[in-house]
Design a protein around this motif. Structure first.
Motif, mmCIF file in Angstrom:
data_model
loop_
_atom_site.group_PDB
_atom_site.id
_atom_site.type_symbol
_atom_site.label_atom_id
_atom_site.label_comp_id
_atom_site.label_asym_id
_atom_site.label_seq_id
_atom_site.Cartn_x
_atom_site.Cartn_y
_atom_site.Cartn_z
ATOM 1 N N THR A 6 -14.273 -23.324 -24.353
ATOM 2 C CA THR A 6 -13.411 -22.147 -24.475
ATOM 3 C C THR A 6 -13.965 -21.071 -23.545
ATOM 4 O O THR A 6 -14.981 -21.276 -22.890
ATOM 5 N N ARG A 8 -15.591 -18.390 -24.158
ATOM 6 C CA ARG A 8 -16.705 -17.590 -24.644
ATOM 7 C C ARG A 8 -17.732 -17.456 -23.512
ATOM 8 O O ARG A 8 -17.990 -18.398 -22.783
ATOM 9 N N THR A 40 -9.130 -31.715 -32.453
ATOM 10 C CA THR A 40 -8.084 -30.759 -32.077
ATOM 11 C C THR A 40 -7.601 -30.001 -33.310
ATOM 12 O O THR A 40 -6.781 -29.108 -33.227
ATOM 13 N N THR A 41 -8.111 -30.428 -34.478
ATOM 14 C CA THR A 41 -7.747 -29.759 -35.725
ATOM 15 C C THR A 41 -8.947 -29.867 -36.681
ATOM 16 O O THR A 41 -9.922 -30.535 -36.359
ATOM 17 N N TRP A 42 -8.881 -29.223 -37.847
ATOM 18 C CA TRP A 42 -9.984 -29.277 -38.818
ATOM 19 C C TRP A 42 -10.378 -30.723 -39.081
ATOM 20 O O TRP A 42 -9.508 -31.562 -39.340
ATOM 21 N N ASP A 113 -18.623 -23.585 -30.688
ATOM 22 C CA ASP A 113 -17.155 -23.675 -30.694
ATOM 23 C C ASP A 113 -16.676 -24.649 -31.760
ATOM 24 O O ASP A 113 -15.711 -24.382 -32.478
ATOM 25 N N THR A 116 -16.947 -23.268 -35.229
ATOM 26 C CA THR A 116 -15.982 -22.187 -35.437
ATOM 27 C C THR A 116 -14.567 -22.734 -35.609
ATOM 28 O O THR A 116 -13.834 -22.308 -36.509
ATOM 29 N N LEU A 117 -14.212 -23.686 -34.774
ATOM 30 C CA LEU A 117 -12.805 -24.084 -34.686
ATOM 31 C C LEU A 117 -12.427 -25.265 -35.574
ATOM 32 O O LEU A 117 -11.295 -25.361 -36.030
ATOM 33 N N PHE A 118 -13.371 -26.200 -35.793
ATOM 34 C CA PHE A 118 -12.941 -27.483 -36.371
ATOM 35 C C PHE A 118 -13.711 -27.953 -37.595
ATOM 36 O O PHE A 118 -13.354 -28.972 -38.185
ATOM 37 N N LYS A 120 -14.827 -27.478 -41.367
ATOM 38 C CA LYS A 120 -14.373 -26.702 -42.526
ATOM 39 C C LYS A 120 -15.535 -25.982 -43.205
ATOM 40 O O LYS A 120 -16.670 -26.473 -43.172
#
Ligand SMILES: C[S@@+](CC[C@H](N)C(=O)[O-])C[C@H]1O[C@@H](n2cnc3c(N)ncnc32)[C@H](O)[C@@H]1O
Length: 239
Positions: A6, A8, A40-42, A113, A116-118, A120
């Protein structure tokens, strides 16, 4: 599998090309699709590992020595390793296949990243950060992965009673992290049950933990030993 950072700005690594052995190259080509993934998702760990065993995360696993050791020793635990260095990923992939390990998965990306993003909240039973890059020069200290922002993220991702294990061979970094941990009331030492404050400043090593069974002596630690560095383990529990 593409590595897509990303935007950042300050990162805890510099991506170097790094030579790959033939075996590592082959492993990356053939085994990445089997044991590595690009979320690409949790992430649903039960689905990923096909069981509901606890998950231990190893951040910046290098060539994977610690994961290889622990994954054999603790088959009832799932291991997620996050690393950006491709030859290291190749090395771990080779070992996964050679040893027939079924409890290891890899993400090749920036661990900050990914968390933070994926990943849980309250999904990790342990987070291991072994020998993170010390970034010796003062102007580079901002690149050290262990700071308050990162610790806030870790707090969210650990389960209650989850473990945070940091190890380093660089005393100034270890003392800085010890101080940082002491400022965070939610962390207590797993060995003593106390907050891990440095009580006796004349004995800087006194409050560090002995090396536990899940952490082997790695290449980085051996290099540190040759340079006459000590090893500093901080093993904390989330309250
Ligand atoms: C000094 S090495 C230690 C390797 C290993 N943990 C060991 O004990 O042998 C630090 C590793 O962390 C990786 N690293 C640093 N920052 C990272 C990040 N944000 N995400 C993933 N890997 C990272 C580097 O690529 C490097 O391989």
């Amino acid at each position: 599998m593409k590595f897509e950072p990303t935007d950042r700005q300050i990162r805890s690594f510099v991506l170097r090309k790094g030579k790959m052995t033939t075996g590592q190259k082959k492993a990356v080509e053939e085994l990445m699709p089997l044991f590595a993934f690009n979320p690409t998702t949790w992430i649903d760990f039960n689905q990923l590992f096909e069981n509901n065993n606890p998950v231990w995360l190893d951040i910046g696993f290098g060539n994977g020595e610690s994961i290889i050791h622990a994954a054999q020793k603790y088959p009832e635990v799932n291991f997620l390793g996050i690393e950006v260095h491709l030859p290291g990923v190749g090395h771990l992939l080779m070992s996964i296949q050679e040893l027939g390990l079924t409890n290891v998965r890899i993400i090749r990306n920036d661990a900050v990243d990914m968390l933070t993003l994926f990943i849980k909240d309250e999904s990790l039973a342990a987070i291991h950060i072994f020998f993170p890059d010390p970034w010796h020069k003062k102007r580079h200290h901002k690149r050290r992965i262990m700071n308050q922002n990162f610790l806030d993220l870790i707090q969210k991702k650990l389960t209650k009673d989850g473990r945070l294990h940091y190890a380093s061979d660089w005393e100034p970094y270890a003392l800085e992290v010890q101080e940082l941990f002491a400022k965070n009331n939610w962390l207590v030492s797993q060995t003593t049950g106390q907050k891990n404050e440095q009580t006796d400043k004349s004995q800087p090593n006194s409050n560090f933990a002995p090396r536990p069974e899940w952490r082997p002596v790695t290449k980085f630690e051996r290099r540190g030993q040759r340079l006459e560095h000590g090893t500093y383990d901080l093993i904390m529990r989330k309250t």
